[in-house]
Design a protein around this motif. Structure first.
Motif, mmCIF file in Angstrom:
data_model
loop_
_atom_site.group_PDB
_atom_site.id
_atom_site.type_symbol
_atom_site.label_atom_id
_atom_site.label_comp_id
_atom_site.label_asym_id
_atom_site.label_seq_id
_atom_site.Cartn_x
_atom_site.Cartn_y
_atom_site.Cartn_z
ATOM 1 N N GLN A 319 0.808 -1.216 0.000
ATOM 2 C CA GLN A 319 0.000 0.000 0.000
ATOM 3 C C GLN A 319 0.849 1.278 0.000
ATOM 4 N N THR A 320 2.136 1.161 -0.244
ATOM 5 C CA THR A 320 2.956 2.373 -0.313
ATOM 6 C C THR A 320 2.557 3.189 -1.540
ATOM 7 N N ARG A 321 2.652 4.497 -1.439
ATOM 8 C CA ARG A 321 2.294 5.403 -2.513
ATOM 9 C C ARG A 321 3.335 6.515 -2.607
ATOM 10 N N ASP A 322 3.602 6.956 -3.837
ATOM 11 C CA ASP A 322 4.446 8.130 -4.042
ATOM 12 C C ASP A 322 3.548 9.351 -3.935
ATOM 13 N N VAL A 323 3.647 10.051 -2.811
ATOM 14 C CA VAL A 323 2.752 11.194 -2.560
ATOM 15 C C VAL A 323 3.488 12.520 -2.710
ATOM 16 N N THR A 335 -5.169 6.846 1.467
ATOM 17 C CA THR A 335 -5.388 5.685 0.581
ATOM 18 C C THR A 335 -5.280 4.344 1.295
ATOM 19 N N PRO A 359 5.997 7.676 1.941
ATOM 20 C CA PRO A 359 5.392 6.508 1.274
ATOM 21 C C PRO A 359 4.912 5.451 2.251
ATOM 22 N N SER A 362 1.817 6.600 4.199
ATOM 23 C CA SER A 362 0.635 6.464 3.343
ATOM 24 C C SER A 362 0.145 5.022 3.301
#
Length: 426
Positions: A319-323, A335, A359, A362
């Motif tokens: 579930q890591t995201r580039d925010v 998210t 990341p 998030s």
């Protein structure tokens, strides 16, 4: 009395004239533009005209010191408008980065030593002020250690030249904690250790402030570890470095790598809900390379190498995201969902160490808003921070060791605390 006996009248005063207008034979004659004056005028013209011309041609000041450029001060800030004007002018001087690089190149090429940039970091003993002035120590901007390692000079100076006693800083933290908890919210502080604290083995044998730094670091962590709302990551960061076979701080960077970001996300979640990370699966991913943040401060360039991680809170789905990393304005992370994630509202006030945690935050928090704690400075800043935290169930403060050790950070100023708590109490 005859006319001859009368005293003579004083001579009429001559009109004042510039010394350059006097005859050359006159003792007070000075040319308006001597050779040295002409050279100085030419140098001044080049100094001011070159940046102005470069600006007109499209050149712009850049951020090369791992921080944002100093904003233009507000006239409504009172006298601080004038004191803050000089840092703004310095930061916005076009071609300043190129000038720093050129100075270092000339110093190393001609004199065989790095440019001191106003500091002397090779002397075993500090440079002292003249006897007529109070004794001052001059710490380097960057401290050159062994095996090519670099350290931020502020890590040493902040412990040895505190703006206020550590006890006062702790009292301010407790006041903020008490005020937050009085509104029914939880309060957590995450301290990012200095590289000089976590990886001291590469420090030079002798440097300005060595003894006081060691004493102050021991006192700092002894005091902070005793606070039940403070998260101390030193042991876990060191253990991860041992597992990797290398420290989690790069040789030429002042910040932790992604390992620190993963640990920050995990320990905060565990602090809020013990056992929440039992299902987490953390898997190493691709490597990354970025420019290091310390060499540019010396007019040089370097590279920092690290690795990304995949964080699956439920043990399966990453579930890591580039925010991004722009949180000078509130940045929403919303998210994450499912087992192993934290769903209550969290307001996080962080600094540059938070960048590599975003990341992973998030991936772990489904309702978090992040804001740089320096954003409380200036008109309305405390109100923005207070409103952000007022919409949260939990308040998290991530702050660097060097910032707390120095004392007096903006987020702990009495007027800022008053403003934030006023918004929370509503």
């Amino acid at each position: 009395m005859t006319a001859d006996d009368r005293p003579a009248s004083p001579p009429a005063a001559l009109p004042a004239v510039h010394e350059s207008w006097l005859p050359r034979e006159h003792a007070l004659h000075r040319p308006r533009h001597a050779e040295r004056q002409t050279v100085a005028l030419v140098c001044a013209a080049v100094f001011f005209a070159a940046p102005a011309l470069s600006f007109a041609l499209g050149a712009r000041p850049t951020e090369f010191e791992n921080r944002s450029l100093t904003p233009f001060p507000s006239p409504g800030d009172g006298w601080s408008f004038f004191t803050d004007l000089a840092p703004w002018a310095t930061d916005h001087l076009v071609l300043r980065e190129q000038a720093v690089h050129a100075a270092d190149a000339v110093s190393r090429g001609v004199f065989g030593e790095p440019a001191p940039f106003g500091n002397n970091h090779h002397e075993a003993n500090p440079i002292e002020s003249p006897p007529s002035r109070p004794r001052e120590l001059h710490y380097p901007t960057v401290l050159e250690g062994k095996d090519g390692w670099l350290y931020l000079g502020e890590e040493i100076a902040s412990h040895c030249e505190q703006d206020q006693p550590l006890a006062q800083t702790v009292a301010q933290l407790r006041r903020l904690r008490d005020g937050v908890e009085a509104t029914g919210r939880k309060f957590v502080v995450v301290i990012a250790p200095d590289k000089a604290t976590l990886v001291p083995e590469h420090l030079p044998e002798r440097y300005v402030g060595k003894d006081c730094h060691r004493r102050a670091v021991d006192e700092f962590w002894r005091t902070m570890s005793a606070q039940d709302y403070v998260i101390d990551l030193r042991d876990e960061l060191a253990a991860w470095g041992t597992q990797l076979g290398e420290p989690v701080y790069g040789p030429q960077d002042a910040h932790w790598s992604d390992e620190g970001g993963v640990l920050m996300a995990r320990t905060v979640a565990e602090k809020l809900r013990p056992g929440i990370s039992a299902s987490w699966a953390v898997t190493p991913g691709e490597a990354w390379r970025v420019p290091a943040d310390l060499p540019p401060l010396m007019g040089r360039s370097g590279e920092t190498i690290g690795r990304h991680y995949a964080v699956a809170p439920d043990g399966v789905s990453d579930q890591t995201r580039d925010v991004g990393h722009d949180y000078r304005k509130p940045l929403k992370l919303n998210t994450a969902s499912g087992p192993g994630t934290y769903g209550l509202g969290v307001g996080l006030l962080g600094d540059s160490f938070t960048i590599r945690a975003l990341p992973y935050l998030s991936a772990a928090f489904g309702n978090m808003t992040v804001l740089h704690h320096d954003s409380v400075v200036g008109k309305g800043g405390a109100t923005v921070a207070g409103d952000l935290l007022a919409r949260s169930d939990v308040v998290v403060l991530q702050i660097a060791e060097r910032t707390l050790a120095r004392g007096g950070p903006a987020i702990l100023r009495p007027d800022v605390i008053n403003g934030v708590l006023a918004r929370l109490s509503r």
